[in-house]
Design a protein around this motif. Structure first.
Motif, mmCIF file in Angstrom:
data_model
loop_
_atom_site.group_PDB
_atom_site.id
_atom_site.type_symbol
_atom_site.label_atom_id
_atom_site.label_comp_id
_atom_site.label_asym_id
_atom_site.label_seq_id
_atom_site.Cartn_x
_atom_site.Cartn_y
_atom_site.Cartn_z
ATOM 1 N N ASN A 132 -2.091 0.605 2.250
ATOM 2 C CA ASN A 132 -2.823 1.206 1.467
ATOM 3 C C ASN A 132 -4.193 1.328 2.004
ATOM 4 O O ASN A 132 -4.566 0.841 2.992
ATOM 5 C CB ASN A 132 -3.244 0.076 0.148
ATOM 6 N N TYR A 133 -4.862 2.563 1.433
ATOM 7 C CA TYR A 133 -6.142 2.850 2.198
ATOM 8 C C TYR A 133 -7.111 1.613 1.868
ATOM 9 O O TYR A 133 -7.354 1.237 0.881
ATOM 10 C CB TYR A 133 -6.809 4.060 1.650
ATOM 11 N N LEU A 170 -10.453 11.611 0.065
ATOM 12 C CA LEU A 170 -9.272 11.046 -0.176
ATOM 13 C C LEU A 170 -9.031 11.109 -1.795
ATOM 14 O O LEU A 170 -7.760 10.959 -2.025
ATOM 15 C CB LEU A 170 -9.048 9.828 0.171
ATOM 16 N N THR A 171 -10.065 11.560 -2.665
ATOM 17 C CA THR A 171 -9.682 11.452 -4.001
ATOM 18 C C THR A 171 -8.666 12.173 -4.614
ATOM 19 O O THR A 171 -7.830 11.639 -5.290
ATOM 20 C CB THR A 171 -10.981 12.250 -4.820
ATOM 21 N N ASP A 172 -8.305 13.554 -3.825
ATOM 22 C CA ASP A 172 -7.011 14.200 -4.404
ATOM 23 C C ASP A 172 -5.809 14.141 -3.499
ATOM 24 O O ASP A 172 -5.160 14.859 -3.697
ATOM 25 C CB ASP A 172 -7.455 15.585 -4.631
ATOM 26 N N LYS A 173 -5.992 12.996 -2.803
ATOM 27 C CA LYS A 173 -4.728 12.942 -1.632
ATOM 28 C C LYS A 173 -4.092 11.627 -1.903
ATOM 29 O O LYS A 173 -4.429 10.715 -1.703
ATOM 30 C CB LYS A 173 -5.105 12.938 -0.177
ATOM 31 N N PRO A 174 -2.607 11.801 -2.402
ATOM 32 C CA PRO A 174 -1.966 10.500 -2.751
ATOM 33 C C PRO A 174 -1.622 9.842 -1.201
ATOM 34 O O PRO A 174 -1.437 8.726 -1.291
ATOM 35 C CB PRO A 174 -0.659 11.040 -3.373
ATOM 36 N N GLU A 175 -1.178 10.582 -0.390
ATOM 37 C CA GLU A 175 -0.852 10.031 1.069
ATOM 38 C C GLU A 175 -1.587 11.036 2.128
ATOM 39 O O GLU A 175 -1.603 12.096 2.263
ATOM 40 C CB GLU A 175 0.368 9.738 1.208
ATOM 41 N N VAL A 176 -1.975 10.476 3.072
ATOM 42 C CA VAL A 176 -2.281 10.989 4.494
ATOM 43 C C VAL A 176 -1.815 10.283 5.720
ATOM 44 O O VAL A 176 -1.410 9.057 5.568
ATOM 45 C CB VAL A 176 -3.781 10.999 4.489
ATOM 46 N N THR A 219 -4.608 5.709 -2.305
ATOM 47 C CA THR A 219 -4.066 6.509 -1.068
ATOM 48 C C THR A 219 -3.412 5.832 -0.221
ATOM 49 O O THR A 219 -3.817 4.764 -0.148
ATOM 50 C CB THR A 219 -5.112 7.416 -0.604
ATOM 51 N N GLN A 220 -2.221 6.188 0.108
ATOM 52 C CA GLN A 220 -1.264 5.704 1.164
ATOM 53 C C GLN A 220 -1.437 5.998 2.610
ATOM 54 O O GLN A 220 -1.739 7.265 2.652
ATOM 55 C CB GLN A 220 0.201 5.820 0.935
#
Lengths: 88, 233
Positions: free
Chosen positions: A12-13, A51-57, A2-3
């Motif tokens: 990066n996270y 965060l598993t299904d999130k490419p960016e937050v 995740t970004q």
């Protein structure tokens, strides 16, 4: 991976960094070292799941979500974590 | 000390000190400093030492500002003239209104102050990077000067009021002013020493910020009118 989007940069996270920040907020609020570590582990686990299904937050979203996760265990520490940057 | 002295010097001087005490950049910085030091595993003794260094810096900067103002005013012939008091009264009313409108930002959450955001970010980073007593001391000095735009008026009023007193009483007046202005920092220091949770202090400030802002602004406006009636007319 995740970004995390900041105002000017994207990183990066980093779960370790998040854990340290949570632990620090807890220690700032007079929580004992062992309890703070335990709290950080549980909060990071929750954030990992979120965060598993999130490419960016955005960094703000991550902060609010982390505060909410902390609030499940310690409302006072969560309040401090959320408001530290709004002191002045 | 007679009744005239109390009503025309000590009462407005105490009011000016209370206004100074209500300005909260110094408190915010000390809150962040002590909280951050605890967060990075510094011992309680070290947190106390650095906080004390910060408070000492704040104390010395405030004391120097008042003493410096007294010195400058003592050179000026017009310091006790009605015209000068009229100007000071007008400025006090203006600053009082500015405090009521702008001192805290209009955000519902947090206790964000009027500071330009760049400056606030710098102070935030600087406070968090503080590791030594001397840095904490300088931070305390900086907290006074960063807020000079608001605290200059009560400082000059207090200095001009103290100027009318005899030497011994003048020193007492300076100390009374500085100690009252320092009270919130000392309370926070005791709060920290007792190991109380810092979040409850921040929460209290956030819940009462509007009240504190209105009281500080109103007190400065009332002080302006009071000085105009008793000193300028």
């Amino acid at each position: 991976m995740t970004q995390i989007l900041n105002k000017k940069t994207t990183v990066n996270y980093d779960k370790e960094r998040l854990g340290q920040a949570v632990q620090k907020a807890a220690r700032s609020n007079c929580i004992l070292a062992g309890d703070a570590e335990n709290l950080a582990q549980r909060v990071v686990a929750k954030i990992d799941r979120w965060l598993t299904d999130k490419p960016e937050v955005t960094a703000r979203e991550l902060r609010l979500q982390t505060a909410a996760a902390m609030g499940d265990y310690d409302l006072e520490a969560a309040y401090l974590y959320e408001n530290e940057k709004r002191l002045f | 000390m007679n009744i005239t002295e109390i009503s025309q010097v000590w009462l407005p001087l105490t009011a000016a000190a209370l206004v100074t005490a209500s300005f909260s950049l110094g408190v915010s910085m000390l809150t962040l400093l002590s909280g951050h030091l605890r967060g990075i595993e510094q011992s309680a003794a070290r947190v106390q030492k650095l906080s004390a260094g910060y408070i000492f810096g704040f104390f010395l900067a405030l004391l120097s500002s008042v003493v410096g103002s007294i010195y400058v005013l003592s050179i000026l012939d017009f310091a006790h003239s009605g015209e000068f008091w009229s100007i000071l009264s007008g400025v006090a009313v203006g600053v009082g209104l500015a405090v009521m409108l702008f001192y805290y930002r209009w955000d519902k959450n947090g206790t964000k102050l009027w500071l330009p955001r760049r400056m606030a970010e710098y102070l935030y980073a600087r406070t968090k990077a503080t590791r030594h007593s001397f840095e904490a001391f300088l931070l305390g000095v900086g907290a006074v000067f960063a807020e000079l735009i608001f605290i200059a008026t009560p400082i000059i009023i207090a200095a001009n009021l103290a100027l009318a007193l005899q030497r011994g009483q003048q020193i007492a007046a300076i100390l009374v002013y500085v100690l009252i202005a320092l009270m919130p920092l000392l309370i926070l220091q005791i709060f920290n020493a007792k190991g109380r949770r810092i979040s409850s202090f921040i929460k209290w400030r956030e819940n009462n910020k509007k009240f504190l802002q209105i009281v500080a602004g109103a007190l400065l406006i009332i002080l302006g009118f009071y000085l105009f009636i008793y000193k300028a007319m």
